[in-house]
Design an enzyme around this catalytic site. Structure first.
Site, short mmCIF file in Angstrom:
data_model
loop_
_atom_site.label_atom_id
_atom_site.label_comp_id
_atom_site.label_asym_id
_atom_site.label_seq_id
_atom_site.Cartn_x
_atom_site.Cartn_y
_atom_site.Cartn_z
N GLY A 1 8.20 2.39 8.49
CA GLY A 1 7.73 1.07 8.14
C GLY A 1 6.83 1.06 6.92
O GLY A 1 6.39 2.10 6.46
N LYS B 1 0.68 -2.83 9.24
CA LYS B 1 1.77 -1.85 9.27
C LYS B 1 2.96 -2.51 9.94
O LYS B 1 2.88 -2.96 11.09
CB LYS B 1 1.27 -0.64 10.09
CG LYS B 1 2.17 0.54 10.13
CD LYS B 1 1.43 1.83 10.51
CE LYS B 1 0.80 1.82 11.90
NZ LYS B 1 0.30 3.16 12.30
N ILE C 1 0.84 -1.21 0.00
CA ILE C 1 0.00 0.00 0.00
C ILE C 1 0.87 1.25 0.00
O ILE C 1 0.68 2.16 -0.78
CB ILE C 1 -0.95 0.04 1.22
CG1 ILE C 1 -2.00 -1.07 1.14
CG2 ILE C 1 -1.64 1.40 1.32
CD1 ILE C 1 -2.95 -1.10 2.32
N GLY C 2 1.84 1.30 0.90
CA GLY C 2 2.66 2.52 0.99
C GLY C 2 3.68 2.42 2.09
O GLY C 2 3.84 1.38 2.73
N GLU C 3 4.36 3.53 2.29
CA GLU C 3 5.46 3.58 3.25
C GLU C 3 5.13 4.61 4.32
O GLU C 3 4.72 5.72 3.98
CB GLU C 3 6.71 4.04 2.50
CG GLU C 3 7.95 3.33 2.90
CD GLU C 3 8.20 2.06 2.09
OE1 GLU C 3 9.01 1.26 2.56
OE2 GLU C 3 7.59 1.87 1.02
N GLY C 4 5.30 4.25 5.60
CA GLY C 4 5.16 5.24 6.66
C GLY C 4 6.52 5.77 7.04
O GLY C 4 7.53 5.46 6.40
N ASP D 1 -1.56 16.04 15.98
CA ASP D 1 -1.04 15.97 14.60
C ASP D 1 -2.18 15.68 13.62
O ASP D 1 -2.03 14.88 12.71
CB ASP D 1 0.06 14.91 14.50
CG ASP D 1 0.92 15.08 13.23
OD1 ASP D 1 0.93 16.19 12.65
OD2 ASP D 1 1.57 14.11 12.83
#
Length: 361
Positions: A40, A57, A34-37, A152
């Protein structure tokens, strides 16, 4: 050849996704990137038990004290929170011993997109803006009732699915509200995303009061109305200048609230600015939306609207239902402040906090 983003698992060990091992079997299979945090990767996976796709995640925080701190905060808070507009934690996977634990996998509901991605491609109707704002505030009411500040809130931390359900995520910077210790010097470094930061953060506040989150929600509402950030400051002081360029110069009464003389004198040194009318900035917006926006984007945090009053505002009247806007059972307490703990201690606390998901617990 595996499809781009799909996982390969030839030998029955951990599935590999883009060169990263995802050790989440046998319950979770058929991983897709899905993607990168920040620290991670996030994948979707099929949950063999509940027969649905979920988000997983992978977090590898243990080399850095800050990452450990954020991971522990997120886990502690999300395991205690239960609310439709806040992302939950369904499962946590980690090694059986602390020595082997290099990564933590957090399993959550799969949400198709987030508000940041949506605003890059779609103009929202007034109905969508109203419904999204209602859900943000409904989630925030629960968070604030637990005496927690998110700190945030921004479009990328608001997850959405195809039925327009919204869930607040990423509690890594959250804090227990502490108005008595909110005061700080002029321009202390603050971690949250600059564009959604309240003016007092630049002036004299640590962001330990609930009004900090309301400001961020105001910035998000403005962004939903125009598909662009309202205060895109390039650096710290530029951020303040953007805010004053729209809100106008603070009144004498608002200046009197700023105890820090350096900060107050900085504001006094600036040329006088007039407030820009909201309907000039957002000519197509619902006037009720702009009235609520004005109450959220108020310079003085003591005059800023609170979450319950925002929910009761006429703009949200079609959704407002206090009997279906739950609050937390008990205020949240961090037994200890995590800021000063070494990463080894934080790792032990993460290990303990995740034990309930271990087989045979």
């Amino acid at each position: 050849m595996a499809a781009a983003g799909a996982a390969s698992n030839p030998g029955g060990g951990p599935e590999m996704v883009r060169g990263q091992a995802f050790d989440v079997g046998p319950r979770y299979i058929n991983l897709a990137y899905i993607g990168e945090g920040a620290y991670g990767m996030v994948c979707s996976a099929h949950d063999n038990v509940n027969k649905v796709r979920v988000a997983i995640k992978k977090i590898s925080p243990f080399e850095h004290q800050t990452y450990c701190q954020r991971t522990l905060r997120e886990i502690k808070i999300l395991l205690r929170f239960k609310h439709e507009n806040i992302i939950g934690i369904n499962d946590i996977i980690r090694a059986p011993t602390i020595e082997q634990m290099k990564d933590v996998y957090i399993v959550q509901d799969l949400m198709e997109t987030d508000l940041y991605k949506l605003l890059k491609t779609q103009h929202l109707s007034n109905d969508h803006i109203c419904y999204f704002l209602y859900q943000i505030l409904r989630g925030l009411k629960y968070i604030h009732s637990a005496n927690v500040l998110h700190r945030d809130l921004k479009p990328s931390n608001l997850l959405l699915n195809t039925t327009c359900d919204l869930k607040i995520c990423d509690f890594g910077l959250a804090r227990v509200a502490d108005p008595d210790h909110d005061h700080t010097g002029f321009l202390t470094e603050y971690v949250a995303t600059r564009w959604y930061r309240a003016p007092e953060i630049m002036l004299n506040s640590k962001g330990y009061t609930k009004s900090i989150d309301i400001w961020s929600v105001g910035c998000i509402l403005a962004e939903m109305l125009s598909n662009r950030p309202i205060f895109p400051g390039k650096h710290y002081l530029d951020q303040l200048n953007h805010i004053l360029g729209i809100l106008g110069s603070p009144s004498q009464e608002d200046l009197n609230c700023i105890i820090n003389l350096k900060a107050r004198n900085y504001l006094l040194s600036l040329p006088h600015k007039n407030k820009v009318p909201w309907n000039r900035l957002f000519p197509n917006a619902d006037p009720k939306a702009l009235d609520l926006l004005d109450k959220m984007l108020t310079f003085n945090p003591h005059k800023r609207i609170e979450v319950e009053a925002a929910l009761a505002h006429p703009y949200l009247e079609q959704y407002y239902d206090p009997s279906d806007e739950p609050v937390a059972e008990a205020p949240f307490k961090f037994e200890m402040e995590l800021d000063d703990l070494p990463k080894e201690t934080l790792k032990e606390l993460i290990f303990e906090e995740t034990a309930r998901f271990q087989p045979g617990y």
